[in-house]
Design an enzyme around this catalytic site. Structure first.
Site, PDB file in Angstrom:
ATOM      1  N   GLU A 127       3.871  23.102  76.476  1.00  0.00           N
ATOM      2  CA  GLU A 127       3.674  22.216  75.325  1.00  0.00           C
ATOM      3  C   GLU A 127       3.947  20.783  75.755  1.00  0.00           C
ATOM      4  O   GLU A 127       4.956  20.520  76.414  1.00  0.00           O
ATOM      5  CB  GLU A 127       4.609  22.605  74.180  1.00  0.00           C
ATOM      6  CG  GLU A 127       4.312  21.811  72.914  1.00  0.00           C
ATOM      7  CD  GLU A 127       5.152  22.220  71.710  1.00  0.00           C
ATOM      8  OE1 GLU A 127       5.008  21.594  70.654  1.00  0.00           O
ATOM      9  OE2 GLU A 127       5.956  23.164  71.831  1.00  0.00           O
ATOM     10  N   GLY A 259      14.618  20.252  75.114  1.00  0.00           N
ATOM     11  CA  GLY A 259      15.777  21.084  74.851  1.00  0.00           C
ATOM     12  C   GLY A 259      15.480  22.555  75.081  1.00  0.00           C
ATOM     13  O   GLY A 259      16.244  23.261  75.726  1.00  0.00           O
ATOM     14  N   ALA A 260      14.342  23.001  74.547  1.00  0.00           N
ATOM     15  CA  ALA A 260      13.963  24.403  74.676  1.00  0.00           C
ATOM     16  C   ALA A 260      12.518  24.541  74.244  1.00  0.00           C
ATOM     17  O   ALA A 260      11.928  23.630  73.669  1.00  0.00           O
ATOM     18  CB  ALA A 260      14.872  25.298  73.834  1.00  0.00           C
ATOM     19  N   MET A 261      11.945  25.726  74.517  1.00  0.00           N
ATOM     20  CA  MET A 261      10.536  25.964  74.202  1.00  0.00           C
ATOM     21  C   MET A 261      10.355  27.373  73.675  1.00  0.00           C
ATOM     22  O   MET A 261      10.828  28.340  74.266  1.00  0.00           O
ATOM     23  CB  MET A 261       9.680  25.733  75.455  1.00  0.00           C
ATOM     24  CG  MET A 261       8.195  25.917  75.236  1.00  0.00           C
ATOM     25  SD  MET A 261       7.572  24.780  73.978  1.00  0.00           S
ATOM     26  CE  MET A 261       6.213  25.762  73.337  1.00  0.00           C
ATOM     27  N   GLU A 262       9.613  27.465  72.558  1.00  0.00           N
ATOM     28  CA  GLU A 262       9.513  28.704  71.790  1.00  0.00           C
ATOM     29  C   GLU A 262       8.439  29.659  72.268  1.00  0.00           C
ATOM     30  O   GLU A 262       7.944  30.478  71.487  1.00  0.00           O
ATOM     31  CB  GLU A 262       9.238  28.358  70.322  1.00  0.00           C
ATOM     32  CG  GLU A 262       7.855  27.754  70.030  1.00  0.00           C
ATOM     33  CD  GLU A 262       7.809  26.240  70.032  1.00  0.00           C
ATOM     34  OE1 GLU A 262       6.865  25.666  69.458  1.00  0.00           O
ATOM     35  OE2 GLU A 262       8.724  25.628  70.617  1.00  0.00           O
ATOM     36  N   ASN A 263       8.050  29.632  73.531  1.00  0.00           N
ATOM     37  CA  ASN A 263       7.003  30.523  74.045  1.00  0.00           C
ATOM     38  C   ASN A 263       7.177  31.943  73.500  1.00  0.00           C
ATOM     39  O   ASN A 263       8.273  32.485  73.497  1.00  0.00           O
ATOM     40  CB  ASN A 263       7.079  30.585  75.575  1.00  0.00           C
ATOM     41  CG  ASN A 263       7.267  29.221  76.186  1.00  0.00           C
ATOM     42  OD1 ASN A 263       6.430  28.342  76.064  1.00  0.00           O
ATOM     43  ND2 ASN A 263       8.396  29.046  76.860  1.00  0.00           N
ATOM     44  N   HIS A 295      16.483  27.494  66.076  1.00  0.00           N
ATOM     45  CA  HIS A 295      15.229  26.742  65.945  1.00  0.00           C
ATOM     46  C   HIS A 295      14.099  27.426  66.716  1.00  0.00           C
ATOM     47  O   HIS A 295      13.009  27.658  66.178  1.00  0.00           O
ATOM     48  CB  HIS A 295      15.443  25.320  66.464  1.00  0.00           C
ATOM     49  CG  HIS A 295      14.232  24.453  66.379  1.00  0.00           C
ATOM     50  ND1 HIS A 295      13.983  23.609  65.323  1.00  0.00           N
ATOM     51  CD2 HIS A 295      13.186  24.295  67.234  1.00  0.00           C
ATOM     52  CE1 HIS A 295      12.845  22.974  65.527  1.00  0.00           C
ATOM     53  NE2 HIS A 295      12.340  23.382  66.678  1.00  0.00           N
ATOM     54  N   GLU A 296      14.354  27.746  67.977  1.00  0.00           N
ATOM     55  CA  GLU A 296      13.290  28.339  68.794  1.00  0.00           C
ATOM     56  C   GLU A 296      12.938  29.737  68.298  1.00  0.00           C
ATOM     57  O   GLU A 296      11.760  30.125  68.309  1.00  0.00           O
ATOM     58  CB  GLU A 296      13.690  28.364  70.267  1.00  0.00           C
ATOM     59  CG  GLU A 296      14.079  27.012  70.844  1.00  0.00           C
ATOM     60  CD  GLU A 296      13.042  25.924  70.627  1.00  0.00           C
ATOM     61  OE1 GLU A 296      11.832  26.242  70.584  1.00  0.00           O
ATOM     62  OE2 GLU A 296      13.431  24.751  70.495  1.00  0.00           O
ATOM     63  N   GLU A 318       7.117  21.682  63.475  1.00  0.00           N
ATOM     64  CA  GLU A 318       8.431  21.169  63.856  1.00  0.00           C
ATOM     65  C   GLU A 318       9.269  20.750  62.654  1.00  0.00           C
ATOM     66  O   GLU A 318      10.455  21.056  62.581  1.00  0.00           O
ATOM     67  CB  GLU A 318       8.281  20.002  64.842  1.00  0.00           C
ATOM     68  CG  GLU A 318       7.689  20.400  66.191  1.00  0.00           C
ATOM     69  CD  GLU A 318       8.504  21.452  66.926  1.00  0.00           C
ATOM     70  OE1 GLU A 318       9.659  21.702  66.554  1.00  0.00           O
ATOM     71  OE2 GLU A 318       7.974  22.033  67.894  1.00  0.00           O
TER      72      GLU A 318
END
Length: 858
Positions: A127, A259-263, A295-296, A318
């Protein structure tokens, strides 16, 4: 600049992709410098875009095309700088399979987009547009398809999206049955170990959970796992959303831009948002881990199952997911404290953005580089818009609309129009005017006047939104204003009532009152606006003592402190005894949550005061702001020394450490007391606390106080010696030395630390730990010499060709440059111009600097 005149992408130009992707099959033959990626993509004509069309596939720099074919027929094609085009004449009229083989170099990929190496392991970040650096593909969020992935490597752990479907010596296959856009693709391969657990869904289906980390980090995963399980249950209980795969994997990565990624099924996290123990993580770290894990995970439905049609709709996934994670943390901890924290963040980051050259609507209309729009406006203001919508339709209407949203749009790439339509259909409410919160930039100013006559109290509101880049005159918005009224004796005569302001000016009457009330306006911060109302210190002290709304109680104290500080800074006034006494009353009130009391004691920050002075038409002097704030802190320390000392001693605890809200609140209040006492005891208490602290919250807090007291050298050395092999703690070591101490030496300290062998400037966490801390030291960064400006710009220029995404985001340190005096403006303008003139400057950084230089100045 590589592209002297980059062309913006426009929302108005959106068109459906002319093909549908039915399936994607990928095979990776991993090698650090020569990974081969084989793709087979099943396309079909899109019936909503009839006619014959070329096949346009995105493909970024670094892709070496080995072979391309359609239905097995090899094509003689060459990619251009941004992708590959297959002429319509070379395509069959119906369905077809496109195949490609490319070679990429993960080891040389320092941008941390696409497939790259981090400490010897392979990982991805796709992303917003990273997948085009992996293979040729329609890399846009409205193209969704199921993926099958095969990974071939000698690495012992091979992970991708979905469920594991097969494996053997040196290979593994994964199948994701759910349609997803390419930005949700993920792959990890490395020498990792798993911390495992299991969750049983509400319908009784078991889900295997795993957090994958480097060997030696396993003992710092327990809180992240606990947060994940609580998130999964909360989403079932509150939103009715169950998880939909057999496994859920999280991987901690050291080198990560975000911070992080929701794959889907394989969340990739910055390691600082996974790894935590009492000895290495602060209470703030624990809370951030809890919130980001949630969140993720929540993105599984609000982002993955339903994604955004195009990147202009980014706030759809988001803003909604931030709102959901805020609700979660409020339920897990203290709702009033969480609300205050969220508003502090909003004002510090998003209000600042809205007031400067980087202002843009929650849904932008154009961009040059989409990575530059992962902003506080999209995230935090986007969440505020969701909160207002819920306030207007009520809890039942909100739940009904969300259920309809999930039912109607599951598997879709949706828009803001789709989102608002489900609310209109579910509640019967017309939201055409409310939509302006998405389309209009800027923070509305809400001016309040009042009248009292014969038992009737009238509040009159005027709203106006200042001009922002590209938007001058703006029509009125719908603004929910939560109001309560108090009698002069402190009793509440009107509980919280939500008024709806829909016009430029509107009055509201309250009848049958025995005496003129004191209003409590914008309770719970019911709308992201700037409230303008003439009042005095006496009324603010009254509301701090009596308001029944926790947010407005805190807000009154903060407004009182801000008023006192601006008077001290701009007019040379003495510290206010009224403020000191009011804070003492809060400190002694043990009926209040310790975390809430800690927030009430915290003085407004220097950046906040600079903006307050600018709003009042004054030119902020960073050195004077720092001196004024220090003077008030000393006065509070002296004036409340007995209460502060008693509270500090009473909160000492020998109980086993817990990161829960109760213990964390006690530590926050204790360190808040220490901050004032430190100004009068020369660091004695801080030294004693540093020597015996058994957790990072107190250790880091004590070290910061020692540095402030000018006694930090011994502690700095001891801290480094103890934690030199723990990378995330050494990030704190860099930061503490720059946000504490004499600001006149900040630039020199930064230069010294930049020469330290532990300063790995290519690691985003380490770069932010030093440079971000320098920018956060308001008086130090804005020292009149301009030394910090030069140093900071030098490093941005150095980082840009290596990691343009991180560089561009860190240029925002300069975004408020036009509010300072002419000399500082000239210094910052010179540095921005120097950055802009750098040969080969990335479009990421070029866009940000160009927007800032476009601002008017003195």
């Amino acid at each position: 600049m590589k592209d002297a005149t980059p062309q913006p992408v426009l929302l108005a130009d959106y068109q459906l992709y002319p093909f549908v992707v039915n399936e994607v099959a990928l095979a990776f033959r991993l090698s650090p410098s020569a990974t081969r990626v084989l793709s087979r993509i099943l396309f079909a004509p899109n019936p909503e875009r009839p006619g014959r069309h070329d096949l346009r596939l995105d493909g970024g720099g670094g892709l070496k095309l080995i072979r391309a074919a359609v239905n097995g027929r090899v094509l003689d094609v060459s990619p251009d700088a941004e992708g590959l085009t297959i002429a319509a004449a070379d395509l069959p009229e119906g369905d077809f399979a496109f195949e490609a083989e490319v070679e990429i170099d993960p080891a040389a990929n320092t941008t941390l987009e696409g497939l790259y190496m981090s400490g010897g392991m392979y990982c991805t970040q796709c992303e917003a547009q990273g997948f085009r650096h992996i293979t040729f593909y329609p890399d846009r969020p409205d193209v969704m398809a199921p993926f099958r992935v095969r990974i071939e490597s000698e690495m012992p752990v091979l992970l991708s999206n979905g469920n594991p479907s097969a494996s053997g010596e040196g290979w593994a296959e994964w199948t994701d049955p759910w349609k997803k856009p390419a930005y949700l693709f993920a792959l990890v391969a490395g020498d990792l170990v798993a911390v495992r657990d299991q969750f049983t869904t509400k319908s009784g289906r078991p889900v295997d959970l795993a957090i994958w980390v480097r060997k030696g980090d396993e003992d710092r995963c327990a809180y992240a796992m606990d947060s994940l399980k609580r998130s999964m249950k909360w989403d079932e209980d509150v939103y009715g959303r169950e998880y939909d795969l057999d496994v859920f994997n999280i991987v901690a990565v050291d080198d990560f831009n975000m911070g992080a990624m929701e794959n889907k099924g394989l969340n990739i996290f910055n390691s600082k948002l996974v790894l935590a123990s009492p000895a290495t993580a602060t209470d703030g770290d624990f809370e951030r881990i809890e919130g980001v894990i949630a969140h993720e995970y929540f993105h599984n439905w609000t982002g993955n199952r339903i994604t955004c049609r195009d990147w202009f709709q980014l706030c759809l996934k988001e803003g909604l997911t931030v709102f959901r994670d805020q609700e979660f943390t409020a339920d897990m901890r203290s709702a009033p404290v969480k609300r205050i924290d969220d508003v502090l963040t909003l004002r510090a980051r998003q209000f600042r953005e809205d007031m400067g050259p980087l202002a843009h609507p929650v849904r932008p209309e154009s961009y040059i580089e989409i990575n530059n729009f992962y902003t506080a406006t999209v995230y935090e203001k986007g969440a505020e818009v969701i909160g207002m919508l819920k306030s207007l339709v009520g809890d039942d209407g909100y739940r009904k609309a969300l259920d309809l949203y999930f039912d109607r749009h599951d598997g879709d790439a949706a828009t803001i129009e789709d989102w608002l339509k489900v609310f209109e259909d579910a509640t019967g409410r017309d939201l055409a005017q409310f939509k302006r919160w998405y389309t209009d930039a800027g923070t509305p100013r809400l001016h309040v006047s009042e009248a009292w006559s014969d038992g009737i109290y009238t509040l009159t509101f005027h709203q106006k939104t200042p001009p922002t880049p590209g938007q001058d005159k703006k029509p009125p918005r719908v603004i929910p204003i939560a109001v309560g009224l108090l009698n002069p004796n402190g009793d509440e005569v009107l509980p919280t009532t939500v008024l709806e302001l829909t016009k430029s000016a509107e009055s509201f009457r309250f009848e049958g009152l025995a005496s003129r009330p004191i209003p409590s306006i914008l309770r719970g911060f019911s709308a992201p606006v700037v409230l303008e109302r003439e009042t005095d210190q006496e009324e603010r002290a009254f509301l701090l003592a009596h308001d029944t709304d926790p947010f407005n109680k805190w807000e009154a104290g903060r407004a009182l402190a801000k008023d006192v500080l601006t008077g001290m800074i701009a007019e040379g006034r003495e510290p206010s005894r009224r403020l000191i006494d009011a804070l003492g009353a809060v400190l002694r009130d043990e009926s209040l949550d310790p975390a809430f009391r800690a927030l009430c004691l915290r003085l407004p920050g220097e950046e906040d005061l600079a903006q307050a002075l600018a709003d009042a038409g004054r030119v902020p002097d960073p050195a004077a702001i720092h001196a004024g704030r220090e003077a008030l802190a000393r006065a509070i320390g002296k004036g409340l020394s007995g209460d502060l000392s008693a509270t500090y001693a009473a909160l000492e605890s020998n109980a086993p450490f817990s990161p829960d809200a109760g213990q964390a609140g006690g530590r926050a209040l204790r360190l808040g007391c220490l901050a004032f006492l430190n100004r009068i005891d020369g660091g004695e208490r801080a030294a004693a606390l540093f020597d015996r602290a058994d957790n990072m919250t107190e250790s880091a807090g004590a070290l910061g106080a020692l540095i402030d007291a000018g006694r930090g050298d011994k502690g700095i050395a001891a801290f480094h010696e103890r934690w030199k092999d723990t990378r995330l703690v050494i990030d704190k070591w860099f930061t503490l030395q720059l946000v504490h101490g004499d600001p006149t030496g900040a630039a020199a300290t930064a230069r010294r630390l930049a020469d330290h062998p532990d300063f790995d400037w290519k690691n985003p966490n380490r770069f932010r730990a030093l440079m971000g801390a320098l920018a956060a030291n308001h008086a130090g960064f804005h020292d009149a010499s301009g030394d910090a400006y030069r140093f900071y710009a030098d490093w941005l220029i150095r980082l840009d060709p290596v990691n343009p995404q991180t560089t561009a985001r860190m240029t925002t340190a300069f975004e408020t440059w036009t509010r300072y005096d002419a000399d500082r403006q000239a210094l910052i303008r010179g540095e921005l111009q120097r950055i802009a003139a750098t040969p080969g400057l990335s479009r990421n950084t070029g866009e940000m600097v160009g927007r800032m230089l476009g601002a008017q100045s003195a």
